[in-house]
Scaffold this motif. Structure first.
Motif, short mmCIF file in Angstrom:
data_model
loop_
_atom_site.label_atom_id
_atom_site.label_comp_id
_atom_site.label_asym_id
_atom_site.label_seq_id
_atom_site.Cartn_x
_atom_site.Cartn_y
_atom_site.Cartn_z
N THR A 1 -7.22 9.79 -99.06
CA THR A 1 -6.65 11.08 -99.48
C THR A 1 -6.45 11.11 -100.99
N GLN B 1 -8.33 13.60 -103.56
CA GLN B 1 -7.56 14.44 -104.49
C GLN B 1 -8.06 14.27 -105.92
N THR C 1 -6.56 23.63 -103.51
CA THR C 1 -6.06 22.25 -103.50
C THR C 1 -5.49 21.90 -102.14
N SER D 1 -6.85 18.97 -99.57
CA SER D 1 -5.97 17.90 -99.07
C SER D 1 -5.95 17.88 -97.55
N LYS E 1 -7.15 14.81 -95.23
CA LYS E 1 -6.26 14.14 -94.28
C LYS E 1 -6.90 14.05 -92.90
N ALA F 1 -10.82 17.55 -104.99
CA ALA F 1 -9.96 18.73 -105.12
C ALA F 1 -10.26 19.46 -106.43
#
Length: 835
Positions: A252, A256, A167, A171, A175, A260
């Protein structure tokens, strides 16, 4: 103002500055005349340009310096105070001042010291190109991952990559994509607007256009400066900027939600699983010998196995039966009638290993009302299927490599649906009178005086006919399939049971495949209610079901999926030939021990067992409205109750049995293998694991963000490669570049009143262009409305007016700066028309 003047005074020599009176500055005083603020000729004293720069005024020409302020009216007439005036002796420059015109630019020699077009391998173009490639490639990868939703089998609590690490990495990459995306989108806007401003005959750019970069970098500015949004949002470039803004804000978050790794239930995948097989289905010898008890065969060689298996039967049967009765009780106590349709009534239940809940299904459902009316008596025909008992052990077998549940997070959870036969039981009950039962009750026979309830079960009388005799005919032969036509011998009961009591017949010789129960119904004033009820119970393996198994840390679930049109794993649909309804004779021996353990034969000695009493109270009632017997919506039937109690025998019979409905091994040792062997069966698996993709349906909206992130990145990259060809012009929308351009540009009336509070209203949509004074190679910004106004150029000894453009048709050699400006200001591509 005094401190300001004093500060400036401190930087000048005493010889060149005389005291001057301080005056009050009141531009609203109506008694002032314009002569108060007029410019005076310079004095004979001359200041150096360096001194003026040190003062901080930033003035290098005498044109902008007032020589002398008027001596009169140096303070407001409304003021009661009088101050001592100061006198400034302003040095005089040698040049003759140029008269100021409202729209003329005071010529400042400010040649551009660098090129507007940057080299391809210079830092800025190369960096932007690399970031554009990065944002496009990785946003495409993230979009592909979100669409494909891959399973990350290497991500697990005990695997090579921990879930938290996966995860975090996701992330971090998201980013970096977001930061790269913001950079290239701002650079793209800057390049488009700068090129539009430089191009001849373009529509120019507006202040609201230049504000679009702030939308991406500071999304809140769209609310604060909403007027700029109003003027530019509906343009093509404004739409791209708005899309880029929302992508930059939510990328982002979208990554996610969709990329993710998260713990989710995976897709259904077909698999071949293997399970161990030890004995045939419902093998009484193996089941009894495999029963766990501390008593050894040496201690009790005759009854060790039967005692153990009867206790096991009692434990499982009563537990399952009690759970089912409780379920019925909750329904009735809440005044929620179930139904008179069997499929909608409470399903049979069971348990395995104290942590696995079992649920069966009612199959081959027949309408009790129609069946009873057809035979002219109460007929309760119930068939129940239970899941194959060997599936849980197969799922946990290491050979199948199924990760087992490990913690409360849900990791390792899985669902299995196996295409295997399911054990089933049929309970057929019918109401009979005392006279109709006489052929089957030994005490009513001519030799019935020999009946002894003590020895009946172990040593029945010798005068009972043995095979091949088919005994007496009854009125229910066709219903129970008695006689030579069906190959089943009818049962013989020692006596009539008392009300609420039941007795058994489990001694039918081979090939008898059923056990029989005779019970006396509760006394009733209803003439339609029969005095007695006789039931048969038979077991088989059915092909109309598949077995479902779900494992979790909190427990497991074992169930059936029967007679479903959409069930592709239904066993008989996976076989070329399957014969339904072949009743298993071995199950009768299992059921005999089960029935005796549950005191269903206690009526032979008038034992009045509680279990028998409850069963007799489940006798279906006569429905006067329909004129026949029917299921009671508030009470289970006797057939349902017996089936649920016997459900545990089906699980026990199939636990170590084959995953096919026959014994296909040549070993003759009572159909028991010396060592377990593996057998393959078809199944589907749906496992919980770490995968990309949304966990909720509403999260699918984030696909829009990922799609537009990739598309706009690709647009920016395409612009940098095909339009800009790797060379960028100076981004005049960047604050430092715009500031330098603005302070070296002529003043304009188009921004009148905006010097203190900023532009507003129509000033935001005023169009501007960037031009060049080719004599001095000086760039400036000017309103489109003032494009044709001449500029004032100064030489050392004369003043004259010249237009902006210079005709070089006479063979003049253009400088590289001028040549570069003319190149970038010319429309030279198809895409330039979109600017």
């Amino acid at each position: 103002m005094a401190s300001s003047w004093e500060s400036q005074h401190s930087l000048l020599s005493e010889d060149s500055i005389d005291a001057r009176p301080q005056r009050s500055w009141n531009p609203l005083n109506n008694r002032r005349t314009d002569s108060e603020y007029r410019y005076h000729p310079p004095s004979e004293t001359t200041w150096s340009e360096e001194v003026l720069h040190e003062i901080g005024l930033g003035i290098s020409s005498a044109d902008a310096i007032p020589i002398e302020l008027p001596g009169d009216n140096r303070h407001s007439t409304d003021s009661a105070a009088t101050t001592t005036p100061y006198t400034y002796k302003i040095p005089q420059f040698s040049q003759t001042p140029t008269p100021q015109t409202p729209h003329a630019h005071s010529h400042v020699r400010c040649p551009n010291r660098g090129t507007v077009l940057q080299k391809r391998l210079s830092w800025v173009p190369l960096t932007v190109l690399v970031l554009a490639v990065y944002a496009t490639v990785f946003s495409g990868i993230f979009l592909g991952i979100a669409l494909r939703k891959p399973r990350w089998r290497n991500v697990s609590g005990d695997g090579p990559v921990a879930p938290s690490t996966a995860t975090l990495l996701s992330s971090a990459f998201a980013k970096t994509i977001e930061l790269s995306y913001v950079t290239i989108c701002v650079a793209f806007l800057g390049q488009v607007l700068s090129r539009r401003a430089l191009m001849r005959d373009s529509r120019g750019i507006s202040i609201s256009d230049m504000n679009m970069r702030a939308w991406i970098m500071q999304p809140g500015s769209m609310i604060v400066h909403w007027e700029a949004l109003r003027y530019s949002a509906l343009t093509f470039l404004g739409a791209i900027a708005l899309v880029s803004t929302f992508v930059a804000m939510l990328y982002t978050t979208a990554a996610q939600a969709l990329v993710a790794p998260k713990l989710t239930l995976g897709p259904i995948e077909p698999r071949l699983l293997e399970g161990k097989v030890t004995s045939s289905f419902a093998n009484p010898k193996y089941i009894a010998s495999d029963c766990a008890t501390p008593v050894t065969n040496e201690m009790d060689p005759e009854y060790r196995n039967t005692t153990c298996i009867q206790i096991e039967h009692v434990g499982h049967a009563y537990h399952n039966y009690q759970q089912w009765i409780t379920q019925w009780s909750e329904v009735v106590s809440s005044h929620n009638d179930t139904s008179n349709q069997l499929r909608k009534r409470p399903q049979p239940t069971g348990s395995l290993w104290d942590n696995t809940t079992i649920t069966g299904s009612w199959i081959d459902i027949q309408d009790m009302s129609a069946l009873s009316k057809k035979h002219g008596r109460m007929v309760n025909n119930i068939t129940m299927a239970m899941p194959h008992g060997g599936i849980p052990a197969a799922a946990m077998n290491s050979k199948n490599k199924l990760k087992q549940p490990t913690d409360t997070s849900g990791e390792g959870k899985y669902n299995i649906e196996a295409s295997v036969p399911s054990p089933a039981i049929n309970v057929l009950c019918t109401g009979m009178t005392k006279d109709e039962l006489k052929p089957l009750v030994y005490s009513t026979w001519p030799g019935g005086h020999k009946f002894n309830m003590t020895t009946w079960s172990t040593s029945p009388p010798d005068d009972i006919p043995r095979a091949p005799s088919w005994l007496n005919r009854t009125v229910v032969d066709s219903l129970f399939q008695f006689g030579p036509k069906y190959g089943q011998v009818p049962p013989v009961f020692g006596k009539y049971p008392l009300p609420y009591n039941t007795i058994l017949n489990t001694t039918g010789p081979w090939p008898a495949n059923a056990i029989y129960l005779l019970g006396a119904t509760p006394p009733s004033n209803d003439s339609h209610m029969p005095e007695y009820v006789m039931c048969s119970m038979r077991g088989k393996q059915t092909g109309v079901c598949s077995t479902k198994y779900s494992a979790d840390t909190s427990g497991a679930f074992l169930g059936t999926n029967c007679e479903s049109a959409s069930n592709d794993l239904q066993y008989d649909r996976r076989q070329d030939v399957f014969y339904e309804g072949e009743w298993n004779p071995d199950w009768k021996n299992i059921a005999a021990e089960w029935a005796s353990a549950l005191s269903l034969n206690s009526g032979i000695s008038d034992g009045a067992a509680s279990n028998a009493r409850l069963l007799m109270q489940m006798m279906p009632q006569y429905n006067k409205k329909e004129g026949t017997f029917a299921l009671d919506p508030t009470l289970p039937s006797i057939g349902e109750g017996l089936a649920v109690m016997a459900g545990s025998t089906l699980i026990l019979s199939s636990q170590n049995a084959p995953f096919v409905p026959f014994w296909n091994y040549s070993i003759e040792n009572n159909n028991v293998l010396p060592e377990p062997v593996y057998q393959v069966f078809n199944a589907s698996i749906q496992a919980f694991g770490y995968a990309s993709g949304p966990t909720e349906k509403w999260q699918g909206i984030f696909y829009v963000i990922l799609v537009f992130a990739f598309l706009t990145s690709a647009i920016c990259l395409g612009f940098m490669i095909f339009e800009a060809r790797g060379r960028q012009v100076t981004d005049f929308t960047e604050p430092q570049n715009l500031f330098a351009l603005a302070v070296n540009s002529p003043q304009t009336t188009q921004l009148k009143g905006a010097c203190g509070c900023g532009p507003y209203g129509d000033q935001l949509k005023e169009r501007w262009f960037i031009g060049m004074e080719e004599d001095d190679e000086h760039y400036y910004i000017r309103s489109k409305a003032e494009e044709k106004i001449p500029f004032v150029h100064k030489s050392m000894d004369s003043t004259h007016l010249e237009p902006m453009e210079i005709d070089d048709g006479g063979g003049r050699m253009l400088s590289p700066m001028v040549n570069e400006f003319r190149k970038v200001s010319k429309r030279h591509s198809f895409l330039a028309r979109l600017y």
